[in-house]
Motif scaffolding. Structure first.
Motif, PDB file in Angstrom:
ATOM      1  N   TRP A  33      62.187  62.269  60.436  1.00 50.85           N
ATOM      2  CA  TRP A  33      62.557  61.947  61.813  1.00 50.85           C
ATOM      3  C   TRP A  33      63.302  60.621  61.922  1.00 50.85           C
ATOM      4  CZ3 TRP A  33      62.532  65.323  65.610  1.00 50.85           C
ATOM      5  CH2 TRP A  33      61.693  66.434  65.522  1.00 50.85           C
ATOM      6  N   GLU A  35      65.988  57.922  62.342  1.00 45.92           N
ATOM      7  CA  GLU A  35      67.256  58.010  63.073  1.00 45.92           C
ATOM      8  C   GLU A  35      68.459  58.122  62.134  1.00 45.92           C
ATOM      9  OE1 GLU A  35      69.853  55.342  66.287  1.00 45.92           O
ATOM     10  OE2 GLU A  35      67.791  54.783  65.778  1.00 45.92           O
ATOM     11  N   ARG A  38      69.885  61.618  61.067  1.00 43.20           N
ATOM     12  CA  ARG A  38      70.527  62.534  62.006  1.00 43.20           C
ATOM     13  C   ARG A  38      71.939  62.886  61.543  1.00 43.20           C
ATOM     14  NH1 ARG A  38      68.892  59.823  67.898  1.00 43.20           N
ATOM     15  NH2 ARG A  38      66.612  60.049  67.653  1.00 43.20           N
ATOM     16  N   ARG A  39      72.644  61.902  60.981  1.00 42.18           N
ATOM     17  CA  ARG A  39      74.033  62.142  60.582  1.00 42.18           C
ATOM     18  C   ARG A  39      74.365  61.640  59.181  1.00 42.18           C
ATOM     19  NH1 ARG A  39      77.496  60.405  66.027  1.00 42.18           N
ATOM     20  NH2 ARG A  39      76.495  61.876  67.477  1.00 42.18           N
ATOM     21  N   THR A 217      65.431  66.621  52.770  1.00 42.18           N
ATOM     22  CA  THR A 217      66.526  65.658  52.884  1.00 42.18           C
ATOM     23  C   THR A 217      66.892  65.045  51.529  1.00 42.18           C
ATOM     24  OG1 THR A 217      65.058  63.777  53.286  1.00 42.18           O
ATOM     25  CG2 THR A 217      65.759  65.059  55.208  1.00 42.18           C
TER      26      THR A 217
END
Length: 280
Positions: A33, A35, A38-39, A217
């Protein structure tokens, strides 16, 4: 195969193991999670491989600067044309850890192919070309990881190699942490190759932690999680696994779970650095 699945499932239920598995899963979920992911997953995953490679090399006794590993992996530097023994081992760890990005989809579907590719990466420059990417044969001993005892003979190793393949394909029905931990320990204790077994074992664990969905990830630095606990603790936990006792097996799986938790914490640091632009 049914017996292997039953055995793995029983390992997941050993005293203390469920809580350790849950802690590792929670640490990976919290990391997911962040931040920065995210990209910018590729950037964070690349740095995870850098730190993982350095830690894996250090566990082999080959300590090299993190900046050098980072520069080599991004193509900004090269190893010397005639590397010394430490550099050769470190080069294998770096190359094998980089290869995990490409075999994470194979470790559960084509385990032998994944093992072969990781071994070629880990042992090129350390072994003759005809010993790369294949298990030992009769007359080819392995002198690595002697703290775990003498390596099994080539014939005994080949029998257990079939069980390793079954373990590596069990991630859909057994917790990924347990699959990765057992596969890591089996490679280390079997020593299927003449050289490079420790590096391959840790690369297999990294790929399985990702491929089973525990860390999709690829940012958890599993190798650093082992290294931060110390080389003696790492070898001691592997030796405990080798006893085959419930206590020894639980100790090793717990050690791997702690490595994932510590590796996820380092992953959080990587993500913080990515978000702050300190890795650009």
């Amino acid at each position: 195969m049914v017996d292997v699945l039953a055995s793995l499932s029983s390992l997941a239920d050993l005293p203390g193991v469920p809580a350790k598995v849950a802690a590792a899963r929670e640490a990976c979920e919290q990391l997911r999670w962040h931040e920065a992911l995210r990209r910018r997953i590729p950037e964070a995953a690349a740095e995870s491989r850098v730190r993982g490679a350095q830690a894996s090399a250090a566990l082999e006794g080959a300590t090299v600067p993190l900046d050098l590993v980072r520069d080599v992996m991004r193509g900004a530097a090269q190893w010397p044309l005639e590397p010394d023994p430490v550099e050769r081992v470190a080069r294998g760890a770096v190359t094998a850890t980089a290869e995990t990005e490409h075999v994470r989809g194979l470790v559960s579907s084509a385990p032998l192919q994944a093992l072969a590719r990781l071994h070629v990466a880990a042992a090129s420059g350390l072994l003759p070309s005809d010993q790369l990417g294949r298990p030992r044969v009769d007359g080819e001993p392995s002198e690595e990881l002697l703290d775990l005892g003498e390596a099994p003979s080539a014939s005994a190793m080949r029998d257990r190699l079939e069980l390793l393949v079954a373990v590596m394909t069990a991630g859909s029905v057994v917790p990924g942490l347990v699959v990765a931990a057992v596969a890591h320990a089996e490679v280390a204790t079997l020593r299927p190759f003449v050289r490079g077994n420790g590096v391959v074992a840790r690369a297999v664990e990294r790929a399985l932690v990702q491929g089973t969905g525990l860390d999709p990830t690829g940012v958890v630095v599993t190798e650093a999680g082992h290294a931060t606990q110390g080389g003696p603790a790492y070898l001691g936990a592997l030796a405990a696994y080798g006893t085959g006792t419930p206590q020894g097996l639980a100790l090793w799986i717990g050690h791997c779970a702690d490595a994932v938790v510590a590796g996820a914490a380092q992953g959080q640091q990587i993500c913080d650095a990515v978000r702050a632009g300190r890795l650009s």
